[in-house]
Enzyme design. Structure first.
Site, PDB file in Angstrom:
ATOM      1  CB  CYS A  18       9.341  62.074 -33.449  1.00  0.00           C
ATOM      2  SG  CYS A  18       8.654  63.550 -34.190  1.00  0.00           S
TER       3      CYS A  18
ATOM      4  CD  GLU B 259       8.326  62.560 -41.660  1.00  0.00           C
ATOM      5  OE1 GLU B 259       9.122  62.778 -40.725  1.00  0.00           O
ATOM      6  OE2 GLU B 259       8.356  63.187 -42.728  1.00  0.00           O
TER       7      GLU B 259
HETATM    8  N1  NAD Z   1       9.436  61.280 -37.386  1.00  0.00           N
HETATM    9  C1  NAD Z   1       8.230  61.729 -37.095  1.00  0.00           C
HETATM   10  O1  NAD Z   1       7.715  62.646 -37.709  1.00  0.00           O
HETATM   11  C2  NAD Z   1       7.441  61.110 -35.974  1.00  0.00           C
HETATM   12  C3  NAD Z   1       6.318  61.791 -35.481  1.00  0.00           C
HETATM   13  C4  NAD Z   1       5.599  61.216 -34.440  1.00  0.00           C
HETATM   14  C5  NAD Z   1       6.006  60.007 -33.904  1.00  0.00           C
HETATM   15  N2  NAD Z   1       7.098  59.364 -34.397  1.00  0.00           N
HETATM   16  C6  NAD Z   1       7.552  58.102 -33.820  1.00  0.00           C
HETATM   17  O2  NAD Z   1       6.429  57.265 -33.504  1.00  0.00           O
HETATM   18  C7  NAD Z   1       6.718  56.462 -32.378  1.00  0.00           C
HETATM   19  C8  NAD Z   1       5.623  56.565 -31.346  1.00  0.00           C
HETATM   20  O3  NAD Z   1       4.378  56.282 -31.897  1.00  0.00           O
HETATM   21  P1  NAD Z   1       3.614  54.869 -31.763  1.00  0.00           P
HETATM   22  O4  NAD Z   1       3.971  54.229 -30.461  1.00  0.00           O
HETATM   23  O5  NAD Z   1       2.177  55.148 -32.050  1.00  0.00           O
HETATM   24  O6  NAD Z   1       4.270  54.053 -32.963  1.00  0.00           O
HETATM   25  P2  NAD Z   1       3.876  52.607 -33.535  1.00  0.00           P
HETATM   26  O7  NAD Z   1       4.914  52.270 -34.538  1.00  0.00           O
HETATM   27  O8  NAD Z   1       3.619  51.644 -32.444  1.00  0.00           O
HETATM   28  O9  NAD Z   1       2.468  52.837 -34.270  1.00  0.00           O
HETATM   29  C9  NAD Z   1       2.332  53.755 -35.345  1.00  0.00           C
HETATM   30  C10 NAD Z   1       1.148  53.353 -36.207  1.00  0.00           C
HETATM   31  O10 NAD Z   1       1.441  52.109 -36.852  1.00  0.00           O
HETATM   32  C11 NAD Z   1       0.332  51.247 -36.742  1.00  0.00           C
HETATM   33  N3  NAD Z   1       0.799  49.870 -36.874  1.00  0.00           N
HETATM   34  C12 NAD Z   1       1.199  49.013 -35.900  1.00  0.00           C
HETATM   35  N4  NAD Z   1       1.586  47.838 -36.445  1.00  0.00           N
HETATM   36  C13 NAD Z   1       1.453  47.965 -37.789  1.00  0.00           C
HETATM   37  C14 NAD Z   1       1.714  47.100 -38.897  1.00  0.00           C
HETATM   38  N5  NAD Z   1       2.193  45.875 -38.725  1.00  0.00           N
HETATM   39  N6  NAD Z   1       1.478  47.567 -40.141  1.00  0.00           N
HETATM   40  C15 NAD Z   1       1.023  48.820 -40.340  1.00  0.00           C
HETATM   41  N7  NAD Z   1       0.740  49.681 -39.330  1.00  0.00           N
HETATM   42  C16 NAD Z   1       0.954  49.255 -38.070  1.00  0.00           C
HETATM   43  C17 NAD Z   1      -0.245  51.614 -35.398  1.00  0.00           C
HETATM   44  O11 NAD Z   1      -1.558  51.131 -35.260  1.00  0.00           O
HETATM   45  C18 NAD Z   1      -0.152  53.118 -35.436  1.00  0.00           C
HETATM   46  O12 NAD Z   1      -1.212  53.689 -36.163  1.00  0.00           O
HETATM   47  C19 NAD Z   1       8.064  56.947 -31.870  1.00  0.00           C
HETATM   48  O13 NAD Z   1       9.076  56.091 -32.325  1.00  0.00           O
HETATM   49  C20 NAD Z   1       8.205  58.326 -32.498  1.00  0.00           C
HETATM   50  O14 NAD Z   1       9.530  58.781 -32.633  1.00  0.00           O
HETATM   51  C21 NAD Z   1       7.813  59.892 -35.429  1.00  0.00           C
END
Ligand code: NAD
Length: 511
Positions: free
Chosen positions: A302, A268
């Protein structure tokens, strides 16, 4: 150095959630944590709230083992009885809905009603999952062979790893947790490292339900951490399904790691959502929809509307009305009931906001509203509207996770639909029109290529009953309602011969 907010009388309600100055960030039936200590800050004033000790990789390892042991117990419990446990989780959340919603507001920075709304989503999906617990199943299909039965059996995948983003620190876990549990899986959750108190508080509520029912707590495990724990989950063959919510950039890294081991994933990822306003649109619906979807959650959903495409005949009028409404949005502390617009989650997001505005100007955009960091404590920026950019300007095609709305002017339906689909992301989309033919073209094969296709409502604010997710760089996953439960189960096609003969399919003779 300022003291922790949790020690101030004004925030003593945090203790109702079992939180204290220092909190353990691992749960697997018992609480632990001896890794890095992170301090959680309130985005509205950048004051420290409390601390959480994250998981070490050794604690992650121990937790996976305990979760897999717990699965042996959980998988044997009939689905309707698992549904009863999920019902109790929903009830436990109901009792704490206000205080947990307040924590989401304090830690993530979204306004109070949206914080409570997130818990409500978890409650709603629990209710949905309870019903599902008596309905999941496969068809019995006609076999071409006499004396044979052909049927589908659905089994849980086992351990579902859940990595969530900062912006929905409860609801996204809730969608995954309630459905995964009902399907017979155990869960291991890693929330965002900037919302660890919410992860701990939610897990305490869920753990109490499991413990009261004499079930292993590791059925709903949690390991707080950052990329280290996330990477371990992505690479771990014992994580049977990895549900990842976050940015497209990180999602791609995660997807590659899971694919490397031929694992299952549910992605997602980012969106770049458009509202398209046609010449026949009801502008009394358009204006509040555009404002809610672009300014709501300070542009950190998102499904936030990032592109507002206006037919040339209504362009100037709509820009004027939306800009006027922007100026009336009440900005303040997110927990103040009258506030509609709070801070960005981090200081880094403020920098991204400023950089995006600079790029937009360089690429031909004009700031008609907002554009500045606000002079007050916390990560507050003005909600911003930018006009005059080409539909394919690089900044318009980028998801910057801040409240900047790009307004584009179009002439024809064909052009507007093409612009909707030309971005890499494919999450949510809306048109405003009264033309019935256009509505069906929008939903049809040459219409929106997004997972969420709306008419006369905003791009954000989905209900849990439908499947939620998007196409292309949004990752292709579906969560929550409809038949999303199938992602949490594996399908076996079973053929049972109850005759005394051995006829082969396709009439093949092998004798
Ligand atoms: N499509 C959806 O349902 C949905 C819902 C909510 C947010 N989002 C998206 O999320 C983003 C915002 O959230 P964010 O800033 O927390 O995102 P992010 O990608 O920075 O972090 C998301 C998660 O990934 C983890 N993470 C970071 N590096 C990683 C790695 N190398 N391996 C595994 N996990 C890792 C983080 O600790 C966090 O828990 C936006 O792009 C938004 O559109 C999408």
């Amino acid at each position: 150095m300022s003291s922790l907010l949790i020690n101030q009388p004004k925030y003593s309600w945090l203790k109702e959630l079992g939180l204290s100055e220092d909190n353990l960030g691992v749960y697997n039936g018992s609480w632990g944590g001896s890794g890095e200590v992170v301090t959680s800050y309130c985005p509205a004033n950048n004051e420290p709230i409390a601390r959480v000790t994250q998981a070490t990789l050794a604690e992650y390892e121990e937790t996976v083992q305990k979760a897999r042991e717990a699965w042996k117990v959980w998988a044997d419990i009939p689905a309707p009885k698992r549904g009863e446990i999920v019902r109790q989780i929903g009830d436990a959340l109901r009792k704490k809905i206000k205080v947990l919603g307040s924590l989401v507001s304090l830690e993530m920075g979204k306004i109070y009603v949206e914080g409570v709304g997130e818990i409500q989503e978890y409650v709603d999906v629990c209710d949905y999952a309870v019903g599902l617990s008596r309905m999941i199943g496969g068809p019995i299909l006609p076999s071409e062979r006499p004396g044979h039965a052909l049927l589908e059996q659905w089994n849980p995948v086992g351990l579902v790893g859940i990595i969530t983003a900062f912006n929905f620190p409860v609801a996204v876990y809730g969608w995954n947790n309630a459905i995964a549990l009902t399907c017979g899986n155990v869960c291991l959750w890693k929330g965002a490292p900037t919302t660890p108190l919410t992860s701990v508080a939610v897990t305490k509520i869920v753990a109490e339900v499991l413990e009261q029912n004499n079930l292993p707590g590791a059925i709903c495990s949690m390991t707080c951490g950052g990329a280290d724990i996330g990477t371990a989950m992505a690479k771990d063959e014992r994580v049977d399904l990895l549900s990842f919510t976050g940015s497209t950039h990180v999602g791609k890294l995660v997807a590659m790691m899971v694919q490397e081991r031929f694992g299952r994933k549910l992605l997602e990822l980012g969106g770049n959502n458009a509202i398209i306003v046609f010449e026949d649109a009801d502008l009394n619906l358009v204006v509040p929809s555009a404002v809610f979807a672009s300014v709501g959650t300070a542009g950190q959903r998102c499904t936030t509307t990032r592109r507002l495409m206006l037919h040339e005949s209504v362009h100037d009028k709509v820009v004027e009305r939306v800009a006027k409404a922007y100026k009336q949005v009440r900005i303040g502390d997110p927990w103040d009931p009258s506030t509609l617009y709070g801070p960005l989650h981090t200081i880094q997001a403020v920098e991204q906001y400023l950089a995006a505005i600079e790029q937009a100007k360089q690429q031909g955009g004009t700031v008609v509203c907002g554009g500045k960091v606000m002079d007050r404590p916390g990560n507050y920026v003005e909600p911003t509207i930018i006009t005059g950019l080409p539909h394919d300007a690089p900044i318009v095609h980028t998801e910057t996770f801040v409240p900047i709305l790009y307004v584009l002017k179009f002439n024809t339906e064909e052009e507007a639909f093409a612009w909707n689909n030309e971005v890499k992301q494919g999450l949510s989309s809306s048109i405003f029109t009264k033309d019935l033919g256009r509505v069906f073209r929008w939903m049809g094969p040459k219409g929106s290529d997004c997972g969420i296709v709306n008419v006369n409502i905003p791009t954000s604010g989905a209900e849990i009953g439908g499947a939620f997710g998007g196409e292309k760089h949004t990752g292709g996953g579906r969560e929550s309602g409809s038949d999303s439960w199938k992602q949490y189960m594996r399908r076996s096609t079973c053929t049972i011969n109850y005759s005394k003969d051995l006829p082969l399919a396709q009439g093949i003779k092998f004798e």
